[in-house]
Scaffold this active site. Structure first.
Site, PDB file in Angstrom:
ATOM      1  N   GLU A 330       0.841  -1.191   0.000  1.00 28.13           N
ATOM      2  CA  GLU A 330       0.000   0.000   0.000  1.00 28.13           C
ATOM      3  C   GLU A 330       0.876   1.240   0.000  1.00 28.13           C
ATOM      4  O   GLU A 330       1.748   1.389   0.871  1.00 28.13           O
ATOM      5  CB  GLU A 330      -0.908   0.028   1.241  1.00 28.13           C
ATOM      6  CG  GLU A 330      -1.982  -1.030   1.259  1.00 28.13           C
ATOM      7  CD  GLU A 330      -2.947  -0.851   2.426  1.00 28.13           C
ATOM      8  OE1 GLU A 330      -4.114  -1.226   2.272  1.00 28.13           O
ATOM      9  OE2 GLU A 330      -2.541  -0.316   3.491  1.00 28.13           O
ATOM     10  N   CYS A 331       0.676   2.130  -0.946  1.00 25.77           N
ATOM     11  CA  CYS A 331       1.358   3.414  -1.026  1.00 25.77           C
ATOM     12  C   CYS A 331       2.871   3.242  -0.929  1.00 25.77           C
ATOM     13  O   CYS A 331       3.507   2.785  -1.869  1.00 25.77           O
ATOM     14  CB  CYS A 331       0.803   4.383   0.011  1.00 25.77           C
ATOM     15  SG  CYS A 331       1.146   6.121  -0.377  1.00 25.77           S
ATOM     16  N   GLY A 332       3.495   3.557   0.203  1.00 26.40           N
ATOM     17  CA  GLY A 332       4.928   3.397   0.319  1.00 26.40           C
ATOM     18  C   GLY A 332       5.367   1.967   0.082  1.00 26.40           C
ATOM     19  O   GLY A 332       6.425   1.719  -0.521  1.00 26.40           O
TER      20      GLY A 332
END
Length: 444
Positions: A330-332
């Site tokens: 997720e994201c990072g």
């Protein structure tokens, strides 16, 4: 029924986080057990709440969470004397379109849960006019009841007298007065406060905030102003995330680069019988080979690009794991699964290479908002076709995204979002997936 209050403000920057932490600590020191909550999709503040209260704090989100899940989260308050929830932005600020049970505004929670609002009013630069602002908030929605105000950044005794006169004219109780002086500084970076675990002086800051509340707030009156929450029911924190766990044994990246996990997800996974196996990519650790899924949460990999680029044991272990089992980011975590991250100085850092994604922070662009995602390809714990609700907040720019899209993604108004996520089948049959948004809950 456990009484509760919502700490809110007319706008961000009014001082409500300092007030929230100070109240949690001061009330705890007085012998009360206080259960904290946070309105909206904030993955940093709950860790501060936990440090101040000694209890796990959970997010409550009227846009993303189904009603039974939202109500059931109140079971986290079992054994507490008081619920204290921290609002987000301004009291009535939310998105234009309603979601599961509201538009994400703090006022949604106050109305649904029956919690009176304690308004933190930044009175700097005004006097009686502060009362007009507070009165407008108190009258804006009949279902939202304002218990009183805490006046912040009061410059002098004369300033206090003028503001108090306005509040008396408006019929609003003053629960506390806080002086205008050097703020209790919580370090910040581009996604908000620096994470709790990165602040060695955190307990000293909390102690200062607690002392400020004891000196300036009528704690007894504040507690007496609390309203009763509805009976806990629904799915509870164990079932709220009857969020199907992504696996039975979950290898979870967990360190300063990968720390953005909503507490209700972890709690729900464990309550459903899953085992969470933390590991640190920054310490060059690989996911536990006995796990059946690996989850890379969001965080700040761009601040640790060189360390991750040199984490050969982590990268080799992740590749060995991903050959036969699912890995989701997720994201990072999604960015770290890609080919490379370009940091703010323009330096390119090699990442894991499970996906072809290349992202850059050299030219920052904010991506912020709620997301609805209809999965084209399943992710661990969620089947193809499932509609997910989540939130995206980052400053990275996509330079390359060659893999198949993971989902059809829209914002809260239904407008398409270009950041679709990615999916790639590995040669050994393992599936690698990633998204820029953080999952909050499956849609009903």
């Amino acid at each position: 029924m456990i009484p509760g209050l919502l700490v809110a403000a007319p706008a961000s920057g009014s001082g409500k986080t300092t007030v929230m932490l100070g109240l949690l600590a001061a009330l705890r020191e007085s012998g009360l057990t206080v259960q904290p909550f946070k309105n909206g999709p904030d993955y940093i503040d709950p860790a501060f709440h936990r440090a101040a209260s000694g209890r796990e704090s959970f997010n409550l989100d009227s846009w993303a969470m189904p009603g039974p899940m939202l109500d059931g989260m109140l079971s986290a308050a079992e054994g507490a004397d008081l619920v204290l929830a921290e609002g987000s932005m301004g009291l009535f600020d939310g998105v234009a379109a309603r979601g599961a049970t509201g538009n994400g505004a703090s006022a949604d929670l106050a109305a649904r849960m029956g919690w009176p609002v304690v308004l933190v009013i930044d009175a700097s630069g005004q006097a009686q006019t502060a009362a007009a602002v507070a009165l407008g908030l108190a009258r804006f929605r009949p279902a939202v009841r304002v218990a009183g105000v805490i006046l912040n950044r009061i410059a002098s005794a004369r300033h206090e007298a003028l503001v108090r006169a306005g509040m008396e004219e408006a019929g609003l109780s003053v629960l506390g007065v806080l002086p205008k002086r050097a703020a209790i500084a919580m370090p910040e970076r581009h996604l908000g406060l620096v994470q709790a675990e990165e602040q060695p002086a955190l307990q000293a800051l909390i102690a200062q905030a607690a002392a400020l509340m004891r000196e300036g707030v009528d704690l007894d009156a504040l507690v007496q102003a609390a309203g009763a929450s509805p009976p806990t029911g629904g799915e509870g924190t164990g079932g709220t995330a009857r969020l199907t766990p992504p696996g039975q044994r979950i290898a979870l990246a967990r360190d300063a680069a990968f720390s953005f996990v909503y507490p209700h997800l972890l709690h729900g996974w464990r309550a459903a019988g899953a085992e969470v196996l933390p590991f640190s990519p920054l310490a060059d650790q690989a996911p536990d080979p006995s796990a059946d899924v690996c989850w890379l949460p969001g965080g700040y990999p761009e601040l640790h690009g060189a360390t991750l680029a040199n984490a050969d044991r982590f990268r080799a272990g992740l590749h060995a794991f991903a050959a036969t089992r699912p890995v989701h980011g997720e994201c990072g975590g999604y960015m770290a699964m890609g080919e490379a991250i370009v940091d703010k100085d323009g330096t390119r850092h090699r990442m894991a290479g499970l996906l072809g994604l290349v992202t850059s922070f050299e030219t920052r662009k904010m991506h912020l908002g709620y997301r609805s995602a209809r999965l084209m390809q399943g992710i661990p714990g969620q089947a193809p076709g499932q509609l997910l609700r989540g939130h995206e907040f980052h400053y990275s720019t996509i330079l390359a995204q060659p893999d198949a899209p993971l989902a059809a993604v829209t914002d809260a108004t239904g407008a398409p979002v270009a950041e679709t996520g990615s999916t790639r089948l590995q040669p050994g049959g393992g599936l690698s997936t990633g998204t820029f948004f953080h999952l909050i809950a499956p849609a009903p």
